[in-house]
Design a protein around this motif. Structure first.
Motif, PDB file in Angstrom:
ATOM      1  N   MET A  78       4.345   2.930  -4.766  1.00  0.00           N
ATOM      2  CA  MET A  78       4.525   2.260  -6.043  1.00  0.00           C
ATOM      3  C   MET A  78       5.948   1.744  -6.222  1.00  0.00           C
ATOM      4  O   MET A  78       6.175   0.742  -6.922  1.00  0.00           O
ATOM      5  N   VAL A  79       6.910   2.407  -5.595  1.00  0.00           N
ATOM      6  CA  VAL A  79       8.317   2.041  -5.799  1.00  0.00           C
ATOM      7  C   VAL A  79       8.933   1.361  -4.580  1.00  0.00           C
ATOM      8  O   VAL A  79       9.989   0.747  -4.686  1.00  0.00           O
ATOM      9  N   LEU A  80       8.283   1.467  -3.419  1.00  0.00           N
ATOM     10  CA  LEU A  80       8.794   0.785  -2.234  1.00  0.00           C
ATOM     11  C   LEU A  80       8.438  -0.696  -2.277  1.00  0.00           C
ATOM     12  O   LEU A  80       7.394  -1.071  -2.807  1.00  0.00           O
ATOM     13  N   PRO A  81       9.276  -1.550  -1.711  1.00  0.00           N
ATOM     14  CA  PRO A  81       8.856  -2.950  -1.547  1.00  0.00           C
ATOM     15  C   PRO A  81       7.602  -3.007  -0.686  1.00  0.00           C
ATOM     16  O   PRO A  81       7.509  -2.292   0.330  1.00  0.00           O
ATOM     17  N   PRO A  82       6.616  -3.808  -1.063  1.00  0.00           N
ATOM     18  CA  PRO A  82       5.373  -3.863  -0.287  1.00  0.00           C
ATOM     19  C   PRO A  82       5.592  -4.185   1.191  1.00  0.00           C
ATOM     20  O   PRO A  82       4.856  -3.684   2.045  1.00  0.00           O
ATOM     21  N   VAL A  83       6.600  -4.997   1.489  1.00  0.00           N
ATOM     22  CA  VAL A  83       6.876  -5.322   2.888  1.00  0.00           C
ATOM     23  C   VAL A  83       7.293  -4.071   3.655  1.00  0.00           C
ATOM     24  O   VAL A  83       6.926  -3.890   4.824  1.00  0.00           O
ATOM     25  N   VAL A  84       8.039  -3.179   3.015  1.00  0.00           N
ATOM     26  CA  VAL A  84       8.442  -1.933   3.663  1.00  0.00           C
ATOM     27  C   VAL A  84       7.223  -1.054   3.917  1.00  0.00           C
ATOM     28  O   VAL A  84       7.092  -0.446   4.985  1.00  0.00           O
ATOM     29  N   THR A  85       6.327  -0.995   2.940  1.00  0.00           N
ATOM     30  CA  THR A  85       5.093  -0.226   3.140  1.00  0.00           C
ATOM     31  C   THR A  85       4.300  -0.791   4.314  1.00  0.00           C
ATOM     32  O   THR A  85       3.780  -0.041   5.148  1.00  0.00           O
ATOM     33  N   GLY A  86       4.187  -2.122   4.382  1.00  0.00           N
ATOM     34  CA  GLY A  86       3.488  -2.733   5.505  1.00  0.00           C
ATOM     35  C   GLY A  86       4.170  -2.453   6.830  1.00  0.00           C
ATOM     36  O   GLY A  86       3.498  -2.215   7.850  1.00  0.00           O
ATOM     37  N   TRP A  87       5.488  -2.451   6.832  1.00  0.00           N
ATOM     38  CA  TRP A  87       6.234  -2.146   8.067  1.00  0.00           C
ATOM     39  C   TRP A  87       5.999  -0.705   8.498  1.00  0.00           C
ATOM     40  O   TRP A  87       5.802  -0.426   9.696  1.00  0.00           O
ATOM     41  N   LEU A  88       5.981   0.226   7.532  1.00  0.00           N
ATOM     42  CA  LEU A  88       5.708   1.627   7.869  1.00  0.00           C
ATOM     43  C   LEU A  88       4.296   1.798   8.422  1.00  0.00           C
ATOM     44  O   LEU A  88       4.074   2.572   9.363  1.00  0.00           O
TER      45      LEU A  88
ATOM     46  N   LEU B 237      -6.814  -7.234  -5.170  1.00  0.00           N
ATOM     47  CA  LEU B 237      -7.049  -8.675  -5.093  1.00  0.00           C
ATOM     48  C   LEU B 237      -5.744  -9.464  -5.002  1.00  0.00           C
ATOM     49  O   LEU B 237      -5.732 -10.589  -4.491  1.00  0.00           O
ATOM     50  N   GLY B 238      -4.657  -8.890  -5.508  1.00  0.00           N
ATOM     51  CA  GLY B 238      -3.383  -9.601  -5.518  1.00  0.00           C
ATOM     52  C   GLY B 238      -2.361  -9.080  -4.532  1.00  0.00           C
ATOM     53  O   GLY B 238      -1.210  -9.535  -4.545  1.00  0.00           O
ATOM     54  N   GLU B 239      -2.746  -8.144  -3.668  1.00  0.00           N
ATOM     55  CA  GLU B 239      -1.777  -7.574  -2.732  1.00  0.00           C
ATOM     56  C   GLU B 239      -1.386  -8.594  -1.662  1.00  0.00           C
ATOM     57  O   GLU B 239      -2.234  -9.243  -1.059  1.00  0.00           O
ATOM     58  N   PHE B 240      -0.090  -8.711  -1.427  1.00  0.00           N
ATOM     59  CA  PHE B 240       0.410  -9.722  -0.497  1.00  0.00           C
ATOM     60  C   PHE B 240       1.311  -9.122   0.581  1.00  0.00           C
ATOM     61  O   PHE B 240       1.026  -9.224   1.771  1.00  0.00           O
ATOM     62  N   GLY B 241       2.406  -8.482   0.155  1.00  0.00           N
ATOM     63  CA  GLY B 241       3.449  -8.082   1.101  1.00  0.00           C
ATOM     64  C   GLY B 241       2.978  -7.150   2.187  1.00  0.00           C
ATOM     65  O   GLY B 241       3.244  -7.374   3.388  1.00  0.00           O
ATOM     66  N   ALA B 242       2.283  -6.082   1.817  1.00  0.00           N
ATOM     67  CA  ALA B 242       1.837  -5.106   2.814  1.00  0.00           C
ATOM     68  C   ALA B 242       0.777  -5.701   3.733  1.00  0.00           C
ATOM     69  O   ALA B 242       0.746  -5.408   4.934  1.00  0.00           O
ATOM     70  N   VAL B 243      -0.086  -6.555   3.175  1.00  0.00           N
ATOM     71  CA  VAL B 243      -1.162  -7.142   3.978  1.00  0.00           C
ATOM     72  C   VAL B 243      -0.604  -8.095   5.019  1.00  0.00           C
ATOM     73  O   VAL B 243      -0.962  -8.029   6.208  1.00  0.00           O
ATOM     74  N   ILE B 244       0.288  -8.995   4.620  1.00  0.00           N
ATOM     75  CA  ILE B 244       0.805  -9.980   5.579  1.00  0.00           C
ATOM     76  C   ILE B 244       1.689  -9.321   6.638  1.00  0.00           C
ATOM     77  O   ILE B 244       1.770  -9.795   7.778  1.00  0.00           O
ATOM     78  N   THR B 245       2.335  -8.202   6.292  1.00  0.00           N
ATOM     79  CA  THR B 245       3.186  -7.507   7.258  1.00  0.00           C
ATOM     80  C   THR B 245       2.365  -6.728   8.270  1.00  0.00           C
ATOM     81  O   THR B 245       2.650  -6.755   9.472  1.00  0.00           O
ATOM     82  N   PHE B 246       1.324  -6.049   7.793  1.00  0.00           N
ATOM     83  CA  PHE B 246       0.533  -5.183   8.678  1.00  0.00           C
ATOM     84  C   PHE B 246      -0.645  -5.913   9.310  1.00  0.00           C
ATOM     85  O   PHE B 246      -0.977  -5.679  10.477  1.00  0.00           O
ATOM     86  N   ALA B 247      -1.304  -6.793   8.546  1.00  0.00           N
ATOM     87  CA  ALA B 247      -2.522  -7.433   9.046  1.00  0.00           C
ATOM     88  C   ALA B 247      -2.331  -8.901   9.391  1.00  0.00           C
ATOM     89  O   ALA B 247      -3.250  -9.523   9.919  1.00  0.00           O
ATOM     90  N   ALA B 248      -1.180  -9.480   9.062  1.00  0.00           N
ATOM     91  CA  ALA B 248      -0.867 -10.892   9.332  1.00  0.00           C
ATOM     92  C   ALA B 248      -1.712 -11.811   8.460  1.00  0.00           C
ATOM     93  O   ALA B 248      -2.413 -11.367   7.553  1.00  0.00           O
ATOM     94  N   ASN B 249      -1.641 -13.105   8.738  1.00  0.00           N
ATOM     95  CA  ASN B 249      -2.305 -14.129   7.927  1.00  0.00           C
ATOM     96  C   ASN B 249      -3.242 -14.930   8.826  1.00  0.00           C
ATOM     97  O   ASN B 249      -2.952 -16.054   9.212  1.00  0.00           O
ATOM     98  N   ILE B 250      -4.387 -14.322   9.136  1.00  0.00           N
ATOM     99  CA  ILE B 250      -5.339 -14.917  10.077  1.00  0.00           C
ATOM    100  C   ILE B 250      -6.553 -15.412   9.307  1.00  0.00           C
ATOM    101  O   ILE B 250      -7.292 -14.605   8.736  1.00  0.00           O
ATOM    102  N   PRO B 251      -6.775 -16.719   9.231  1.00  0.00           N
ATOM    103  CA  PRO B 251      -7.931 -17.242   8.485  1.00  0.00           C
ATOM    104  C   PRO B 251      -9.252 -16.640   8.979  1.00  0.00           C
ATOM    105  O   PRO B 251      -9.495 -16.560  10.186  1.00  0.00           O
ATOM    106  N   GLY B 252     -10.064 -16.210   8.027  1.00  0.00           N
ATOM    107  CA  GLY B 252     -11.360 -15.639   8.367  1.00  0.00           C
ATOM    108  C   GLY B 252     -11.328 -14.177   8.736  1.00  0.00           C
ATOM    109  O   GLY B 252     -12.380 -13.541   8.830  1.00  0.00           O
ATOM    110  N   GLN B 253     -10.141 -13.606   8.941  1.00  0.00           N
ATOM    111  CA  GLN B 253     -10.035 -12.202   9.321  1.00  0.00           C
ATOM    112  C   GLN B 253      -9.164 -11.412   8.351  1.00  0.00           C
ATOM    113  O   GLN B 253      -9.570 -10.352   7.876  1.00  0.00           O
TER     114      GLN B 253
END
Length: 230
Positions: free
Chosen positions: A56-66, A162-178
């Motif tokens: 809740m307090v970490l930047p989402p990108v840091v959570t995705g990196w972890l 539905l609105g999560e961005f930072g952790a998803v793009i860091t850990f799962a990337a931005n792959i259309p359809g996946q």
């Protein structure tokens, strides 16, 4: 909305599916964690509470990196999943769901804890005096009385996913359809010259979904509290 392309509708569908998996995986664990933090006293409870609320307090990108460090193909857990079960989470739809589950976990736990803390503990004590064990009390007394917080936590967790961005793009990337969920599709549209109108359309879909989720959580909370006589 009628002008959205098939790929953009796929991003909407994928967003709904990823959020559903995130809540389906995270909500039972959130219920257990909230019960442990509310009902039990043990050494290290403060540390566990801090770890639960850390996303809740970490930047989402840091959570995705972890998550990438732990669940990546060379991570301590990710490598075992790959070697033993052939499961790879990084850069997959399942990985996007895991990232959303981790980010929304503290929200669900807080909602359930508030419900557990506000319920009448005398009912649990009465059930105990009648011979009910802890599991019997949990299933037949505690969870039904805490159901408003559980359901609201699940709905709000879903809406937040539905609105999560930072952790998803860091850990799962931005792959259309996946792994390209709605927020990532909006980001991609903004990277293309003249893509502002498409980003605006996708943003309106995102706003609509968020409003529906919040209104539903409020309605559920009132209805269940009325049923329980609160």
């Amino acid at each position: 909305m009628r002008m959205l392309s098939a790929e953009e509708w796929e991003a909407v569908r994928l967003t709904l599916a990823v959020a559903a998996r995130a809540v389906g995986f995270g909500l039972p664990v959130a219920v257990l964690s909230a019960w442990v933090l509310t009902r039990l006293r043990f050494p290290g409870r403060a540390v566990l509470n801090a770890l639960v609320h850390l996303p809740m307090v970490l930047p989402p990108v840091v959570t995705g990196w972890l998550l990438l460090i732990v669940f990546g193909v060379r991570g301590p857990i990710g490598s075992l999943l790959q070697e033993w079960f052939g499961v790879r989470l990084v850069f997959t739809t399942a990985g996007a769901s895991l990232a959303c589950a981790v980010m929304t976990f503290p929200i669900m736990v807080r909602s359930i804890r508030l419900s557990l803390e506000s319920m009448d503990r005398g009912l649990e004590q009465a059930a105990q005096t009648l011979g009910a064990g802890w599991l019997d009390r949990l299933v037949n007394v505690t969870l039904p009385l805490a159901s408003p917080g559980i359901l609201v936590g699940g709905v709000v967790g879903y809406a937040t996913s539905l609105g999560e961005f930072g952790a998803v793009i860091t850990f799962a990337a931005n792959i259309p359809g996946q792994t390209q969920t709605l927020p990532l599709a909006i980001y991609s549209a903004l990277q293309v010259p003249g893509g502002e109108s498409k980003a605006a359309e996708l943003s309106m879909v995102s706003v609509l979904l968020a409003l529906v989720g919040l209104l539903l959580s409020e309605w559920l909370s009132k209805r269940l509290n009325a049923v329980l006589g609160r």
